[in-house]
Design a protein around this motif. Sequence first.
Motif, mmCIF file in Angstrom:
data_model
loop_
_atom_site.group_PDB
_atom_site.id
_atom_site.type_symbol
_atom_site.label_atom_id
_atom_site.label_comp_id
_atom_site.label_asym_id
_atom_site.label_seq_id
_atom_site.Cartn_x
_atom_site.Cartn_y
_atom_site.Cartn_z
ATOM 1 N N ALA A 161 0.834 -1.205 0.000
ATOM 2 C CA ALA A 161 0.000 0.000 0.000
ATOM 3 C C ALA A 161 0.868 1.254 0.000
ATOM 4 O O ALA A 161 0.547 2.241 -0.681
ATOM 5 C CB ALA A 161 -0.925 -0.003 1.206
ATOM 6 N N ALA A 162 1.969 1.231 0.741
ATOM 7 C CA ALA A 162 2.869 2.384 0.780
ATOM 8 C C ALA A 162 3.465 2.652 -0.602
ATOM 9 O O ALA A 162 3.599 3.805 -1.012
ATOM 10 C CB ALA A 162 3.973 2.158 1.801
ATOM 11 N N ALA A 163 3.797 1.603 -1.328
ATOM 12 C CA ALA A 163 4.345 1.776 -2.676
ATOM 13 C C ALA A 163 3.312 2.393 -3.605
ATOM 14 O O ALA A 163 3.631 3.278 -4.414
ATOM 15 C CB ALA A 163 4.829 0.433 -3.223
ATOM 16 N N VAL A 164 2.065 1.951 -3.500
ATOM 17 C CA VAL A 164 1.002 2.513 -4.338
ATOM 18 C C VAL A 164 0.772 3.981 -4.001
ATOM 19 O O VAL A 164 0.672 4.832 -4.892
ATOM 20 C CB VAL A 164 -0.304 1.699 -4.175
ATOM 21 N N VAL A 165 0.697 4.296 -2.720
ATOM 22 C CA VAL A 165 0.478 5.688 -2.305
ATOM 23 C C VAL A 165 1.651 6.564 -2.731
ATOM 24 O O VAL A 165 1.460 7.662 -3.253
ATOM 25 C CB VAL A 165 0.248 5.772 -0.781
ATOM 26 N N GLY A 188 1.606 7.386 -6.333
ATOM 27 C CA GLY A 188 0.531 8.310 -6.669
ATOM 28 C C GLY A 188 0.781 9.739 -6.223
ATOM 29 O O GLY A 188 0.076 10.656 -6.637
ATOM 30 N N MET A 189 1.785 9.945 -5.384
ATOM 31 C CA MET A 189 2.065 11.279 -4.858
ATOM 32 C C MET A 189 3.117 12.036 -5.660
ATOM 33 O O MET A 189 3.400 13.190 -5.352
ATOM 34 C CB MET A 189 2.528 11.170 -3.401
ATOM 35 N N MET A 212 4.565 7.110 14.103
ATOM 36 C CA MET A 212 4.493 7.146 12.639
ATOM 37 C C MET A 212 3.049 7.080 12.163
ATOM 38 O O MET A 212 2.678 7.734 11.188
ATOM 39 C CB MET A 212 5.308 6.006 12.029
ATOM 40 N N LEU A 213 2.222 6.297 12.841
ATOM 41 C CA LEU A 213 0.815 6.193 12.463
ATOM 42 C C LEU A 213 0.128 7.540 12.619
ATOM 43 O O LEU A 213 -0.573 7.994 11.713
ATOM 44 C CB LEU A 213 0.124 5.124 13.299
ATOM 45 N N ARG A 214 0.332 8.195 13.747
ATOM 46 C CA ARG A 214 -0.274 9.515 13.952
ATOM 47 C C ARG A 214 0.237 10.502 12.917
ATOM 48 O O ARG A 214 -0.521 11.290 12.357
ATOM 49 C CB ARG A 214 0.014 10.029 15.355
ATOM 50 N N ARG A 215 1.521 10.485 12.666
ATOM 51 C CA ARG A 215 2.121 11.405 11.692
ATOM 52 C C ARG A 215 1.639 11.092 10.279
ATOM 53 O O ARG A 215 1.346 11.995 9.499
ATOM 54 C CB ARG A 215 3.642 11.298 11.769
ATOM 55 N N GLY A 216 1.528 9.810 9.949
ATOM 56 C CA GLY A 216 1.074 9.410 8.620
ATOM 57 C C GLY A 216 -0.348 9.825 8.347
ATOM 58 O O GLY A 216 -0.680 10.288 7.254
ATOM 59 N N ILE A 217 -1.230 9.695 9.329
ATOM 60 C CA ILE A 217 -2.617 10.120 9.145
ATOM 61 C C ILE A 217 -2.658 11.623 8.911
ATOM 62 O O ILE A 217 -3.367 12.108 8.038
ATOM 63 C CB ILE A 217 -3.468 9.717 10.363
ATOM 64 N N HIS A 218 -1.848 12.377 9.659
ATOM 65 C CA HIS A 218 -1.793 13.819 9.478
ATOM 66 C C HIS A 218 -1.296 14.172 8.081
ATOM 67 O O HIS A 218 -1.866 15.019 7.399
ATOM 68 C CB HIS A 218 -0.876 14.442 10.530
ATOM 69 N N ASP A 219 -0.216 13.528 7.629
ATOM 70 C CA ASP A 219 0.359 13.839 6.324
ATOM 71 C C ASP A 219 -0.591 13.505 5.187
ATOM 72 O O ASP A 219 -0.680 14.243 4.212
ATOM 73 C CB ASP A 219 1.687 13.110 6.123
ATOM 74 N N VAL A 220 -1.298 12.393 5.282
ATOM 75 C CA VAL A 220 -2.242 12.045 4.222
ATOM 76 C C VAL A 220 -3.342 13.089 4.152
ATOM 77 O O VAL A 220 -3.766 13.522 3.077
ATOM 78 C CB VAL A 220 -2.837 10.627 4.436
ATOM 79 N N TYR A 221 -3.807 13.569 5.284
ATOM 80 C CA TYR A 221 -4.836 14.595 5.280
ATOM 81 C C TYR A 221 -4.301 15.893 4.699
ATOM 82 O O TYR A 221 -4.981 16.566 3.937
ATOM 83 C CB TYR A 221 -5.372 14.840 6.697
ATOM 84 N N VAL A 222 -3.064 16.255 5.026
ATOM 85 C CA VAL A 222 -2.486 17.495 4.518
ATOM 86 C C VAL A 222 -2.291 17.415 3.006
ATOM 87 O O VAL A 222 -2.614 18.351 2.278
ATOM 88 C CB VAL A 222 -1.153 17.811 5.233
ATOM 89 N N TYR A 223 -1.796 16.276 2.504
ATOM 90 C CA TYR A 223 -1.549 16.138 1.073
ATOM 91 C C TYR A 223 -2.816 15.882 0.275
ATOM 92 O O TYR A 223 -2.901 16.216 -0.882
ATOM 93 C CB TYR A 223 -0.544 15.024 0.805
ATOM 94 N N HIS A 224 -3.787 15.250 0.889
ATOM 95 C CA HIS A 224 -5.021 14.888 0.201
ATOM 96 C C HIS A 224 -6.233 15.271 1.055
ATOM 97 O O HIS A 224 -6.915 14.432 1.608
ATOM 98 C CB HIS A 224 -5.067 13.375 -0.071
ATOM 99 N N PRO A 225 -6.508 16.587 1.179
ATOM 100 C CA PRO A 225 -7.586 17.005 2.076
ATOM 101 C C PRO A 225 -8.978 16.565 1.631
ATOM 102 O O PRO A 225 -9.890 16.546 2.434
ATOM 103 C CB PRO A 225 -7.468 18.539 2.072
ATOM 104 N N ASP A 226 -9.142 16.175 0.363
ATOM 105 C CA ASP A 226 -10.460 15.738 -0.093
ATOM 106 C C ASP A 226 -10.749 14.292 0.233
ATOM 107 O O ASP A 226 -11.858 13.811 0.060
ATOM 108 C CB ASP A 226 -10.598 15.961 -1.606
ATOM 109 N N SER A 227 -9.781 13.533 0.765
ATOM 110 C CA SER A 227 -10.013 12.119 1.076
ATOM 111 C C SER A 227 -10.404 11.915 2.511
ATOM 112 O O SER A 227 -10.374 12.755 3.326
ATOM 113 C CB SER A 227 -8.780 11.297 0.758
#
Length: 111
Positions: free
Chosen positions: A37-41, A44-45, A96-111
């Motif tokens: 999943a990390a490779a796919v994400v 895509g970034m 890392m989980l907390r940071r990753g959730i934050h980063d995904v929201y920052v990079y992809h706010p519509d998801s």
Amino acid sequence: MILFVVGNGLAIAASGFNMLMAARVLASLTHGSFIGAAAVVASGMVPERKRGWAVSMIVSGSSAANIVGVPFGTFLGQWFGWRSAGASRSSRLGTMLRRGIHDVYVYHPDS
């Protein structure tokens, strides 16, 4: 990733070898899907021309984590007991989980 953290947390709390092995198996089952999943994400970034580089960074990071993490975990286990290595791993994974959730929201706010 949550199951990975839970599996490592259960390993720390294991009262016997069978529970420890069951917890480690749970953690290991999620590892493969996380890397995929990390490779796919990651691919895509970045722009299409940099997709190979992005996937190589995921694989390189996983390899570097093993090269550095295994000796460090062995050191912790030898000096502070085997549970300390698991506690260190789980706390870093939780961060890392907390940071990753934050980063995904920052990079992809519509998801």
